[in-house]
Design an enzyme around this catalytic site. Structure first.
Site, PDB file in Angstrom:
ATOM      1  N   LYS A 104     -80.577 -25.053 -58.333  1.00 39.58           N
ATOM      2  CA  LYS A 104     -80.312 -25.185 -56.896  1.00 39.58           C
ATOM      3  C   LYS A 104     -79.766 -26.563 -56.637  1.00 39.58           C
ATOM      4  O   LYS A 104     -80.090 -27.515 -57.349  1.00 39.58           O
ATOM      5  CB  LYS A 104     -81.609 -25.002 -56.106  1.00 39.58           C
TER       6      LYS A 104
HETATM    7  N1  GLU Z   1     -78.494 -18.948 -52.295  1.00 40.64           N
HETATM    8  C1  GLU Z   1     -78.740 -17.593 -52.660  1.00 40.64           C
HETATM    9  C2  GLU Z   1     -80.173 -17.409 -53.111  1.00 40.64           C
HETATM   10  O1  GLU Z   1     -81.037 -18.189 -52.787  1.00 40.64           O
HETATM   11  C3  GLU Z   1     -77.716 -17.053 -53.640  1.00 40.64           C
HETATM   12  C4  GLU Z   1     -77.642 -17.766 -54.946  1.00 40.64           C
HETATM   13  C5  GLU Z   1     -76.475 -17.305 -55.819  1.00 40.64           C
HETATM   14  O2  GLU Z   1     -75.785 -16.378 -55.450  1.00 40.64           O
HETATM   15  O3  GLU Z   1     -76.312 -17.918 -56.866  1.00 40.64           O
HETATM   16  O4  GLU Z   1     -80.508 -16.448 -53.733  1.00 40.64           O
END
Ligand code: GLU
Length: 451
Positions: A141
């Protein structure tokens, strides 16, 4: 179904003190009238749930140490020239929790309250989420402390490009693949992709997902998180033998996830009785016409003032009677302060980490069926996986193909988690963690330790 919870502080301390040797987190006094700092720290929440699930799995000490901490934590301080000519420095993070099952994967968040602990927790949740739906990614993240709503497009572009440039050697289609999260969108992904590509001297679409359609985006990606939530809601109703028609839903948050969930459930015949946004809520016992609400929001930029529902306070909307409550905004929305007031039968977590540990305990006592975040909102990253696959093939699927594959993965994952919970006598959240940790540990053991 026998359910075991992890929720009382004593139990958590006991877990933390147990065989696995976790560090004991001090327990601050509960200030009158609100959750403690510990309750609201997403990393402590993640750790506690991980420890509990790992203990249930009898995970050996070594593997517990490997999977508990992120692999890599990057902090960058990025200078950006603002429109008024002044230089501002923004702090950004990228945490890569695991790359055992494939490239690290996860969104980038732009928000004022981003912290390293939050990004760490979110990175770990990505590892578990990708493992729950069994896609070949680890977890990561990113986040930048900023207020994207007060920045111009030019400022956002310069900040995004510099952030991407700082991460050049750490991201890539086979290393770590960012995506949108709170405060970021398709345009930000386009700038990230372009910056990475300029450095590589070639276009590399598969370095990020959630891109615009014409530059390697996937059909169905934008609405995929909402789509996945609607699928697990269908599964939960079937599981509880409740009809979808007339099922009353309250949605908290009306951003990409909340609004698409509302629209898709509305189209399936669910009755959306309440919507709670940061600037006010809406209530209509007969059901809100979501198409009309979306038109209102497109025109005025807010859901408030919508004629097809009564205005209501958002905290009040969340606690009104409904069949399904979908928190679809951010962490720590359901806490020790309001969990006892909830009157839903099902809690379907569209956001990451919306429920705290003390709230879990209260919900378990009330018999609420929880569809945990690492299952319920996994539709987004699943469609991101499809986007990454399509980019690498250079061959793009129809929306029907994307949705059909997404439906299958979400349905199978729902049943995997439910049967894991039944087999091991744990609640759905711990079952999802156990299933995920088991899969990641298996691969880690198989690959062995590189000395
Ligand atoms: N931000 C989204 C999540 O928390 C998508 C992450 C992604 O598609 O890599 O799942």
């Amino acid at each position: 179904m026998a359910q075991e919870s992890l929720t009382t502080p004593t139990e958590r301390m006991a877990t933390a003190d147990g065989k696995l040797g976790a560090k004991v987190v001090s327990q601050p006094e509960q200030p009158a009238g609100g959750p403690t700092e510990e309750e609201l720290n997403p990393w402590i929440t993640q750790e506690s749930r991980f420890d509990f699930a790992a203990k249930k799995l009898n995970l050996d000490d070594g593997m517990w140490k490997v999977l508990r901490e992120p692999t890599r934590e990057i902090i960058v301080h990025i200078p950006v020239q603002m429109d008024d000519g002044k230089i501002e420095v923004f702090t950004g993070y990228r945490v890569q929790h695991s790359m055992a099952r494939g490239p690290a994967k996860g969104g980038v968040r732009y928000a004022k309250n981003v912290s390293l602990d939050e990004v760490r927790a979110l990175a770990s949740w990505m590892t578990w989420k990708c493992a729950v739906v069994n896609i070949p990614f680890g977890g990561a993240k990113g986040g930048v402390i900023c207020d994207p709503h007060s920045m111009s497009q030019g400022e956002l572009e310069r900040m995004t490009r510099r952030y991407t440039a700082e991460l050049m050697e750490f991201i890539g289609p086979e290393k770590d693949v960012p995506a949108p999260d709170m405060g970021t969108n398709e345009q930000i992904m386009a700038w990230m992709m372009d910056t990475y590509s300029m450095h590589q001297r070639q276009t590399v679409t598969s370095v990020v997902t959630g891109k615009p359609l014409n530059i390697g985006g996937s059909r169905g990606r934008l609405q995929a998180t909402g789509h996945g939530i609607s699928v697990v809601c269908d599964c939960a109703l079937q599981f509880l033998a409740m009809p979808a028609k007339g099922c009353r839903v309250v949605i908290q948050g009306f951003g990409n996830v909340g609004s698409n969930t509302a629209r898709l459930l509305f189209e399936k015949g669910y009755t959306i009785t309440g919507v709670a946004e940061y600037d006010g809520g809406l209530w209509n016992e007969q059901g809100i016409d979501i198409s009309a609400l979306l038109r209102h929001r497109a025109e005025l930029g807010t859901i408030t003032g919508f004629a097809g529902a009564q205005a209501a306070e958002s905290p009040d909307v969340i606690t009104r009677e409904c069949d399904i409550l979908v928190p679809a905004a951010t962490e720590n929305v359901i806490t020790s302060a309001n969990a006892a007031e909830l009157k839903c039968r099902i809690l379907c977590e569209g956001a990451n980490g919306p429920t705290t540990i003390p709230a879990d305990e209260i919900l378990a006592d009330k018999g609420v069926l929880v569809l945990p975040d690492i299952l319920a909102n996994a539709g987004g990253v699943t469609a991101s996986y499809f986007e990454w696959v399509q980019d690498r093939m250079g061959y793009f699927w129809t929306e029907a193909e994307v949705n059909e594959r997404l439906d299958r993965i979400m349905t199978d994952s729902f049943h995997d988690v439910i049967s894991y919970a039944q087999t091991h006598g744990v609640n759905n959240r711990i079952a999802a963690y156990m299933l995920a940790i088991d899969r990641v540990a298996y691969t880690t053991r198989q690959r062995g330790m590189y000395a």
